[in-house]
Write an enzyme that holds these catalytic residues in place. Structure first.
Site, PDB file in Angstrom:
ATOM      1  N   ASP A  66       0.828  -1.212   0.000  1.00  0.00           N
ATOM      2  CA  ASP A  66       0.000   0.000   0.000  1.00  0.00           C
ATOM      3  C   ASP A  66       0.864   1.266   0.000  1.00  0.00           C
ATOM      4  OD1 ASP A  66       0.980  -0.310   2.504  1.00  0.00           O
ATOM      5  OD2 ASP A  66      -0.914   0.028   3.562  1.00  0.00           O
ATOM      6  N   HIS A  96      22.746   3.948 -18.802  1.00  0.00           N
ATOM      7  CA  HIS A  96      21.688   4.206 -17.811  1.00  0.00           C
ATOM      8  C   HIS A  96      21.964   3.470 -16.501  1.00  0.00           C
ATOM      9  CE1 HIS A  96      18.680   5.478 -21.188  1.00  0.00           C
ATOM     10  NE2 HIS A  96      19.573   6.394 -20.917  1.00  0.00           N
ATOM     11  N   ASP A 111      25.959  11.716 -13.538  1.00  0.00           N
ATOM     12  CA  ASP A 111      24.953  12.374 -14.386  1.00  0.00           C
ATOM     13  C   ASP A 111      23.750  12.607 -13.482  1.00  0.00           C
ATOM     14  OD1 ASP A 111      22.911  13.040 -16.161  1.00  0.00           O
ATOM     15  OD2 ASP A 111      23.503  11.554 -17.657  1.00  0.00           O
ATOM     16  N   ASP A 137      20.382  18.858 -15.938  1.00  0.00           N
ATOM     17  CA  ASP A 137      20.879  17.569 -16.442  1.00  0.00           C
ATOM     18  C   ASP A 137      22.366  17.736 -16.754  1.00  0.00           C
ATOM     19  OD1 ASP A 137      21.274  15.125 -17.609  1.00  0.00           O
ATOM     20  OD2 ASP A 137      20.052  15.503 -19.379  1.00  0.00           O
ATOM     21  N   HIS A 191      25.231   7.388 -28.483  1.00  0.00           N
ATOM     22  CA  HIS A 191      23.996   8.161 -28.281  1.00  0.00           C
ATOM     23  C   HIS A 191      24.111   9.481 -29.017  1.00  0.00           C
ATOM     24  CE1 HIS A 191      26.104  10.670 -25.327  1.00  0.00           C
ATOM     25  NE2 HIS A 191      26.520   9.572 -24.723  1.00  0.00           N
ATOM     26  N   HIS A 248      19.684  16.557 -26.260  1.00  0.00           N
ATOM     27  CA  HIS A 248      18.222  16.485 -26.372  1.00  0.00           C
ATOM     28  C   HIS A 248      17.639  17.785 -25.854  1.00  0.00           C
ATOM     29  CE1 HIS A 248      18.402  15.728 -22.025  1.00  0.00           C
ATOM     30  NE2 HIS A 248      19.345  14.861 -22.284  1.00  0.00           N
ATOM     31  N   HIS A 273      14.186  14.691 -20.850  1.00  0.00           N
ATOM     32  CA  HIS A 273      14.170  14.522 -22.307  1.00  0.00           C
ATOM     33  C   HIS A 273      12.892  15.216 -22.748  1.00  0.00           C
ATOM     34  CE1 HIS A 273      16.893  10.716 -22.027  1.00  0.00           C
ATOM     35  NE2 HIS A 273      17.514  11.831 -21.717  1.00  0.00           N
ATOM     36  N   GLU A 313      26.105  16.796 -24.742  1.00  0.00           N
ATOM     37  CA  GLU A 313      26.668  15.728 -23.924  1.00  0.00           C
ATOM     38  C   GLU A 313      27.406  14.665 -24.718  1.00  0.00           C
ATOM     39  OE1 GLU A 313      23.649  13.076 -22.197  1.00  0.00           O
ATOM     40  OE2 GLU A 313      22.133  14.502 -22.854  1.00  0.00           O
ATOM     41  N   TYR A 335      32.919   5.915 -24.603  1.00  0.00           N
ATOM     42  CA  TYR A 335      32.781   4.787 -23.680  1.00  0.00           C
ATOM     43  C   TYR A 335      33.521   3.604 -24.305  1.00  0.00           C
ATOM     44  CZ  TYR A 335      28.919   7.988 -22.869  1.00  0.00           C
ATOM     45  OH  TYR A 335      28.172   9.132 -22.676  1.00  0.00           O
ATOM     46  N   ARG A 344      31.689  11.214 -20.094  1.00  0.00           N
ATOM     47  CA  ARG A 344      30.683  12.100 -20.711  1.00  0.00           C
ATOM     48  C   ARG A 344      30.817  13.460 -20.041  1.00  0.00           C
ATOM     49  NH1 ARG A 344      26.670   9.029 -20.387  1.00  0.00           N
ATOM     50  NH2 ARG A 344      25.535   9.665 -18.517  1.00  0.00           N
ATOM     51  N   GLU A 370      28.501  16.849 -19.897  1.00  0.00           N
ATOM     52  CA  GLU A 370      27.163  17.318 -20.297  1.00  0.00           C
ATOM     53  C   GLU A 370      26.853  18.673 -19.678  1.00  0.00           C
ATOM     54  OE1 GLU A 370      23.897  14.869 -18.875  1.00  0.00           O
ATOM     55  OE2 GLU A 370      22.593  15.673 -20.449  1.00  0.00           O
TER      56      GLU A 370
HETATM   57  N1  GLY Z   1      20.345  12.101 -17.735  1.00  0.00           N
HETATM   58  C1  GLY Z   1      19.856  11.613 -18.936  1.00  0.00           C
HETATM   59  C2  GLY Z   1      20.540  12.181 -20.083  1.00  0.00           C
HETATM   60  O1  GLY Z   1      21.611  12.727 -19.956  1.00  0.00           O
HETATM   61  O2  GLY Z   1      20.044  12.167 -21.167  1.00  0.00           O
HETATM   62 MN    MN Z   2      22.335  13.536 -18.219  1.00  0.00          MN
HETATM   63 MN    MN Z   3      21.011  14.541 -20.989  1.00  0.00          MN
END
Ligand code: GLY
Ligand code: MN
Ligand code: MN
Length: 438
Positions: A40, A243, A260, A271, A350, A354, A361, A384, A388, A406, A408
């Site tokens: 619950d 992820h 991240d 982000d 990637h 975005h 996103h 970003e 890798y 990365r 970003e």
């Molecule tokens: N934190 C998700 C991205 O960087 O797209």
């Molecule tokens: Mn990110």
């Molecule tokens: Mn991002």
């Protein structure tokens, strides 16, 4: 300084949406509902972004209906009714009177009578706009229309055109107003300071989740009780899992750690990613790959200005990363041919970034009429780039394997170029090493 979106702006947004519609149209937008976690226990509530964008109303199981009749806009809001027992257990509710008094609704109803009331509200409207992507709402719309059609001999006229709302609402959300830009600067700033804090707290033996604890603490004490998304804190080869949210491992000497993370301030997301050495000093291999990613990050940011094509920025990142990998010997061959064969995708799988906004996103098309979109002032996006190197990549020398990097930043397109909203957290190697040395 503005600390939240005003009622006047929510009202302007509804007007702007409705100005785009023909007479005899209606818009329906559904709120989020509580989601069960286990037994619950529910997950923390987070309002649907588009519903909040047009209402500023932060309660579950609500429904917004906007009607345009004879050029006049009516604002109807269904909400959970006041209920002493439920409020003792689960929290206070605005109720119908509350949404009339505090959320500018012209008409308010209990959400318990949505299915009886909606066929009456939609009677006579020709076009109905809603998000086709929402399954629960789509089913409800069919129910309302079915009940209206059954009563056609009593003069009930159901909408004849169902229209996808997302095209309109997403385009509005894509271009950030001055107030939204302020919220995003704040989210970016808090997110940047949290990264600085994490760098200061990093040392050998610290658990990944402990760094996240410092980040969440910084968010919460700065008016961001919820993050924009679960943090990724990846030490060593965990940084190669895009992820990775397990965050369960101890940080080791000579590893990098990739963080991240982003705060959510008044429904707007930060982000940021930084990748830094656990012991405070980049190794030669880490430094070499880092410099390539940093070059891609800074060159891409320099390109961001009105008129730049979305794909041009990604293509620049691909060029810088592929050239860098060739120079370091991780890829062999002609740069153009390697790009044509997408050889870089083994290392950079990637996109460059975005849209960023109420959703991390964020909404908004990347192509319009088959063409990649050109940037315009008020758009916000991430930059970003990453490299890798899989721990299993036997095509490269062992010394490179398991390094994931990365960098970003969050960037706002301005009239003349861009503004980097995440400037408060360093990204140059010398700056990071100096910060970590204390
Ligand atoms: N934190 C998700 C991205 O960087 O797209
Ligand atoms: Mn990110
Ligand atoms: Mn991002």
């Amino acid at each position: 300084m503005l600390d939240k979106i005003t009622a006047q702006e929510f009202s302007q947004r509804r007007d702007t949406l409705m100005q785009q519609l023909d007479d005899n149209s209606a818009v329906v937008i559904q709120s989020a509902t509580m989601q069960k976690r286990n037994s619950d226990v529910d997950y923390l509530f987070r309002q649907d972004s588009t519903f909040f964008y047009f209402t500023g109303f932060n309660e579950p199981d609500a429904l917004l209906v906007l009607k345009k009749i004879a050029g006049k806009v009516e604002y109807h809001l269904f909400c959970q009714p006041r209920n002493k027992e439920m409020e003792i257990w689960f929290g206070y509710r605005s109720g119908e009177q509350g949404v009339l008094d505090n959320y500018q609704a012209d008409f308010a109803y209990s959400s318990e009578i949505i299915d009886e009331q909606m066929p009456q509200l939609l009677n006579g409207t020709a076009k109905l706009y809603y998000s086709f992507a929402r399954e629960r709402l789509t089913q409800q719309v069919q129910l309302w229309l079915g009940s209206m059609r059954k009563r056609s001999r009593q003069g009930v006229i159901a909408p004849v055109q169902l229209q996808q709302l997302d095209e309109l609402s997403n385009e509005m959300r894509l271009i950030k107003s001055a107030a939204e830009q302020q919220m995003m600067r704040r989210a970016s700033s808090i997110s940047a300071q949290a990264q600085v804090k994490a760098m200061q707290e990093t040392k050998v033996g610290v658990m990944e989740y402990q760094l996240d604890a410092h980040i969440q603490h910084h968010f919460a004490i700065n008016a961001c009780p919820q993050a924009a998304y679960p943090s990724i804190v990846g030490g060593g080869k965990n940084a190669c899992i895009l992820h990775y949210i397990d965050n369960s491992q101890a940080l080791q000497d000579e590893q990098l750690v990739l963080i991240d993370s982003g705060a959510e301030y008044q429904y707007y997301a930060g982000d940021i990613t930084r990748t830094f050495p656990v012991n405070g000093k980049y190794s030669p291999e880490q430094r070499a790959l880092y410099e390539v990613v940093l070059k891609a990050n800074t060159q891409c940011i320099e390109m961001i200005a009105p008129g730049t094509g979305w794909n041009e920025i990604h293509d620049r990142a691909v060029l810088v990363i592929t050239s860098g990998l060739v120079e370091l010997g991780l890829l062999q061959g002609d740069v153009d041919e390697l790009i044509g064969a997408e050889a870089y995708r083994e290392f950079f799988m990637h996109k460059l970034g975005h849209w960023l906004g109420m959703d991390v996103h964020d909404v908004g098309n990347y192509k319009v009429d088959g063409q990649w979109r050109e940037l315009v002032p008020g758009m916000a996006m991430t930059v970003e780039p990453g490299i890798y190197v899989s721990p299993d990549n036997t095509q490269v020398e062992e010394r490179w394997r398991g390094i994931g990097i990365r960098i970003e930043d969050d960037v706002l397109v301005t009239a003349t170029g861009c503004e980097v909203m995440t400037w408060e957290v360093p990204k140059e190697i010398a700056q990071i090493e100096a910060l970590m040395a204390g």
